[in-house]
Design a protein around this motif. Structure first.
Motif, PDB file in Angstrom:
ATOM      1  N   SER A 198       0.819  -1.214   0.000  1.00 41.84           N
ATOM      2  CA  SER A 198       0.000   0.000   0.000  1.00 41.84           C
ATOM      3  C   SER A 198       0.852   1.262   0.000  1.00 41.84           C
ATOM      4  O   SER A 198       0.336   2.357   0.202  1.00 41.84           O
ATOM      5  N   CYS A 199       2.164   1.093  -0.186  1.00 42.18           N
ATOM      6  CA  CYS A 199       3.086   2.229  -0.238  1.00 42.18           C
ATOM      7  C   CYS A 199       3.808   2.251  -1.579  1.00 42.18           C
ATOM      8  O   CYS A 199       4.170   1.206  -2.117  1.00 42.18           O
ATOM      9  N   ILE A 200       4.025   3.446  -2.079  1.00 43.45           N
ATOM     10  CA  ILE A 200       4.875   3.651  -3.250  1.00 43.45           C
ATOM     11  C   ILE A 200       6.055   4.508  -2.808  1.00 43.45           C
ATOM     12  O   ILE A 200       5.868   5.583  -2.219  1.00 43.45           O
ATOM     13  N   PHE A 201       7.255   4.033  -3.088  1.00 44.11           N
ATOM     14  CA  PHE A 201       8.480   4.741  -2.727  1.00 44.11           C
ATOM     15  C   PHE A 201       9.169   5.223  -3.989  1.00 44.11           C
ATOM     16  O   PHE A 201       9.364   4.449  -4.927  1.00 44.11           O
ATOM     17  N   ILE A 202       9.545   6.507  -4.007  1.00 46.28           N
ATOM     18  CA  ILE A 202      10.171   7.124  -5.183  1.00 46.28           C
ATOM     19  C   ILE A 202      11.549   7.644  -4.798  1.00 46.28           C
ATOM     20  O   ILE A 202      11.691   8.397  -3.827  1.00 46.28           O
ATOM     21  N   ASP A 203      12.571   7.254  -5.565  1.00 48.09           N
ATOM     22  CA  ASP A 203      13.947   7.656  -5.262  1.00 48.09           C
ATOM     23  C   ASP A 203      14.746   7.674  -6.559  1.00 48.09           C
ATOM     24  O   ASP A 203      14.497   6.879  -7.461  1.00 48.09           O
ATOM     25  N   ASP A 204      15.735   8.566  -6.632  1.00 47.93           N
ATOM     26  CA  ASP A 204      16.582   8.628  -7.830  1.00 47.93           C
ATOM     27  C   ASP A 204      17.711   7.611  -7.782  1.00 47.93           C
ATOM     28  O   ASP A 204      18.394   7.406  -8.784  1.00 47.93           O
ATOM     29  N   ARG A 205      17.922   6.962  -6.651  1.00 47.54           N
ATOM     30  CA  ARG A 205      18.979   5.956  -6.521  1.00 47.54           C
ATOM     31  C   ARG A 205      18.377   4.555  -6.596  1.00 47.54           C
ATOM     32  O   ARG A 205      17.547   4.179  -5.768  1.00 47.54           O
ATOM     33  N   LYS A 206      18.833   3.786  -7.566  1.00 49.00           N
ATOM     34  CA  LYS A 206      18.257   2.461  -7.800  1.00 49.00           C
ATOM     35  C   LYS A 206      18.430   1.538  -6.602  1.00 49.00           C
ATOM     36  O   LYS A 206      17.550   0.721  -6.320  1.00 49.00           O
ATOM     37  N   LYS A 207      19.557   1.636  -5.900  1.00 50.45           N
ATOM     38  CA  LYS A 207      19.780   0.724  -4.776  1.00 50.45           C
ATOM     39  C   LYS A 207      18.750   0.953  -3.670  1.00 50.45           C
ATOM     40  O   LYS A 207      18.349  -0.005  -2.989  1.00 50.45           O
ATOM     41  N   ASN A 208      18.297   2.188  -3.510  1.00 44.40           N
ATOM     42  CA  ASN A 208      17.267   2.465  -2.509  1.00 44.40           C
ATOM     43  C   ASN A 208      15.910   1.948  -2.960  1.00 44.40           C
ATOM     44  O   ASN A 208      15.109   1.485  -2.146  1.00 44.40           O
ATOM     45  N   VAL A 209      15.651   2.037  -4.266  1.00 48.18           N
ATOM     46  CA  VAL A 209      14.405   1.498  -4.817  1.00 48.18           C
ATOM     47  C   VAL A 209      14.372  -0.015  -4.661  1.00 48.18           C
ATOM     48  O   VAL A 209      13.347  -0.597  -4.258  1.00 48.18           O
ATOM     49  N   GLU A 210      15.492  -0.661  -4.951  1.00 50.66           N
ATOM     50  CA  GLU A 210      15.552  -2.118  -4.823  1.00 50.66           C
ATOM     51  C   GLU A 210      15.377  -2.549  -3.370  1.00 50.66           C
ATOM     52  O   GLU A 210      14.740  -3.576  -3.093  1.00 50.66           O
ATOM     53  N   ALA A 211      15.922  -1.789  -2.440  1.00 55.30           N
ATOM     54  CA  ALA A 211      15.750  -2.107  -1.020  1.00 55.30           C
ATOM     55  C   ALA A 211      14.288  -2.010  -0.607  1.00 55.30           C
ATOM     56  O   ALA A 211      13.809  -2.826   0.191  1.00 55.30           O
ATOM     57  N   ALA A 212      13.575  -1.040  -1.150  1.00 54.93           N
ATOM     58  CA  ALA A 212      12.146  -0.917  -0.862  1.00 54.93           C
ATOM     59  C   ALA A 212      11.391  -2.123  -1.392  1.00 54.93           C
ATOM     60  O   ALA A 212      10.520  -2.689  -0.717  1.00 54.93           O
ATOM     61  N   LYS A 213      11.739  -2.546  -2.607  1.00 58.21           N
ATOM     62  CA  LYS A 213      11.077  -3.708  -3.203  1.00 58.21           C
ATOM     63  C   LYS A 213      11.319  -4.971  -2.384  1.00 58.21           C
ATOM     64  O   LYS A 213      10.450  -5.846  -2.295  1.00 58.21           O
ATOM     65  N   GLU A 214      12.497  -5.064  -1.778  1.00 63.16           N
ATOM     66  CA  GLU A 214      12.838  -6.253  -1.001  1.00 63.16           C
ATOM     67  C   GLU A 214      11.900  -6.442   0.190  1.00 63.16           C
ATOM     68  O   GLU A 214      11.677  -7.567   0.629  1.00 63.16           O
ATOM     69  N   VAL A 215      11.354  -5.351   0.738  1.00 58.43           N
ATOM     70  CA  VAL A 215      10.427  -5.473   1.864  1.00 58.43           C
ATOM     71  C   VAL A 215       8.975  -5.408   1.393  1.00 58.43           C
ATOM     72  O   VAL A 215       8.062  -5.344   2.209  1.00 58.43           O
ATOM     73  N   GLY A 216       8.769  -5.404   0.069  1.00 60.44           N
ATOM     74  CA  GLY A 216       7.418  -5.463  -0.476  1.00 60.44           C
ATOM     75  C   GLY A 216       6.800  -4.136  -0.852  1.00 60.44           C
ATOM     76  O   GLY A 216       5.660  -4.083  -1.313  1.00 60.44           O
ATOM     77  N   ILE A 217       7.533  -3.038  -0.654  1.00 65.23           N
ATOM     78  CA  ILE A 217       7.038  -1.716  -1.040  1.00 65.23           C
ATOM     79  C   ILE A 217       7.171  -1.556  -2.552  1.00 65.23           C
ATOM     80  O   ILE A 217       8.123  -2.052  -3.165  1.00 65.23           O
ATOM     81  N   VAL A 218       6.236  -0.880  -3.170  1.00 63.96           N
ATOM     82  CA  VAL A 218       6.302  -0.609  -4.597  1.00 63.96           C
ATOM     83  C   VAL A 218       7.374   0.452  -4.841  1.00 63.96           C
ATOM     84  O   VAL A 218       7.325   1.528  -4.250  1.00 63.96           O
ATOM     85  N   GLY A 219       8.350   0.156  -5.674  1.00 62.34           N
ATOM     86  CA  GLY A 219       9.458   1.073  -5.906  1.00 62.34           C
ATOM     87  C   GLY A 219       9.440   1.683  -7.288  1.00 62.34           C
ATOM     88  O   GLY A 219       9.272   0.976  -8.284  1.00 62.34           O
ATOM     89  N   LEU A 220       9.611   2.996  -7.347  1.00 55.75           N
ATOM     90  CA  LEU A 220       9.713   3.713  -8.619  1.00 55.75           C
ATOM     91  C   LEU A 220      11.045   4.440  -8.677  1.00 55.75           C
ATOM     92  O   LEU A 220      11.379   5.198  -7.761  1.00 55.75           O
ATOM     93  N   HIS A 221      11.787   4.211  -9.753  1.00 61.68           N
ATOM     94  CA  HIS A 221      13.057   4.904  -9.951  1.00 61.68           C
ATOM     95  C   HIS A 221      12.787   6.259 -10.588  1.00 61.68           C
ATOM     96  O   HIS A 221      12.283   6.338 -11.708  1.00 61.68           O
ATOM     97  N   PHE A 222      13.132   7.332  -9.873  1.00 59.13           N
ATOM     98  CA  PHE A 222      12.875   8.680 -10.380  1.00 59.13           C
ATOM     99  C   PHE A 222      13.903   9.068 -11.429  1.00 59.13           C
ATOM    100  O   PHE A 222      15.115   8.965 -11.212  1.00 59.13           O
ATOM    101  N   ARG A 223      13.404   9.531 -12.579  1.00 55.99           N
ATOM    102  CA  ARG A 223      14.262  10.051 -13.644  1.00 55.99           C
ATOM    103  C   ARG A 223      13.874  11.468 -14.024  1.00 55.99           C
ATOM    104  O   ARG A 223      14.725  12.283 -14.354  1.00 55.99           O
ATOM    105  N   SER A 224      12.587  11.775 -13.980  1.00 51.89           N
ATOM    106  CA  SER A 224      12.095  13.117 -14.230  1.00 51.89           C
ATOM    107  C   SER A 224      10.673  13.190 -13.712  1.00 51.89           C
ATOM    108  O   SER A 224      10.011  12.161 -13.518  1.00 51.89           O
TER     109      SER A 224
END
Length: 252
Positions: A198-224
């Motif tokens: 039920s959470c979406i996490f947005i970050d420009d660093r892929k490693k932080n996005v992948e860490a969010a996905k590892e705990v089940g959070i929806v991860g979006l890699h910010f580019r623009s």
């Protein structure tokens, strides 16, 4: 406990967590308890959005402005600065006085007020992001900062008034944890009392996005801001009526 997204659908894809978007919007809306036309069927509108700040919402002055302030190239600055003092400052383990004293490995003096003013001058919204935050706010989405940053986040707030759009809820200096530590993400979920999907996490660093996905959070890699808007719309967020207004504002 808040209802879940359709987790399988949300985990499709790599950085965005989505596939081609076909059939996703209506399924996610039904699973989350809200409709794509903005109708709120529950007491809490989902998803909750967690935003990284530097490089996602705010321009980071460290990479250009700070080397210029010290009159040295970035490579030299990285070689001379203390290897851990900024991380300690980000986690709230030391105060400004200790940062000033230990900023450089050789203990040289630092024009600390000048450095802070340099940072403040460099803070600005990234192109199009303020319009996107406002569009999300108008649709009553709950938004929180989820950032690795020291107490200087207060300087960002004073200049840009980010709290008009989101809460400074999860800052490393207050929580004592930094991304991509899984405990930081789990602590946020406990605080928010929502399921990971039920959470979406947005970050420009892929490693932080992948860490969010590892705990089940929806991860979006910010580019623009424009691409983030497209990703959020494909996930079923009801902000599509604002696409034209956002794009027009970003192009002016």
């Amino acid at each position: 406990m808040a209802s879940n997204f359709n987790h399988t659908l949300l985990r499709r894809g790599n950085d965005t967590g989505i596939g081609d978007g076909k059939g996703v919007s209506s399924s996610l809306s039904m699973a989350a308890g809200w409709s794509s036309d903005g109708g709120d069927k529950s007491t809490r509108k989902l998803p909750v959005l967690l935003f990284d700040i530097m490089g996602t919402i705010v321009r980071d002055p460290f990479y250009e402005d700070v080397p210029a302030f010290f009159r040295m190239p970035m490579e030299e600055l990285l070689e001379l600065k203390h290897p851990t003092v900024w991380l300690e400052f980000e986690k709230g383990l030391i105060d400004e006085a200790e940062l000033e004293k230990k900023f450089f490995k050789d203990g040289r003096a630092v024009d600390f007020e000048g450095l802070k003013n340099c940072m403040i001058s460099g803070y600005s919204y990234l192109e199009g992001i303020e319009e996107l935050l406002n569009a999300l706010k108008e649709k009553n989405y709950e938004m929180h900062a989820f950032t690795n940053y020291p107490i200087w986040y207060e300087m960002i707030e004073e200049k840009l008034k980010i709290s008009r759009y989101l809460s400074w809820t999860f800052c490393s200096c207050k929580n004592g944890k930094r991304k991509p530590d899984p405990d930081f993400y789990l602590e946020a979920l406990r605080h928010l009392e929502v399921e990971p999907a039920s959470c979406i996490f947005i970050d420009d660093r892929k490693k932080n996005v992948e860490a969010a996905k590892e705990v089940g959070i929806v991860g979006l890699h910010f580019r623009s801001a424009d691409l983030l808007l497209q990703d959020l719309c494909r996930l079923g967020l009801d902000i599509s009526p604002d696409i034209h207004r956002l794009n027009s504002a970003a192009s002016t």
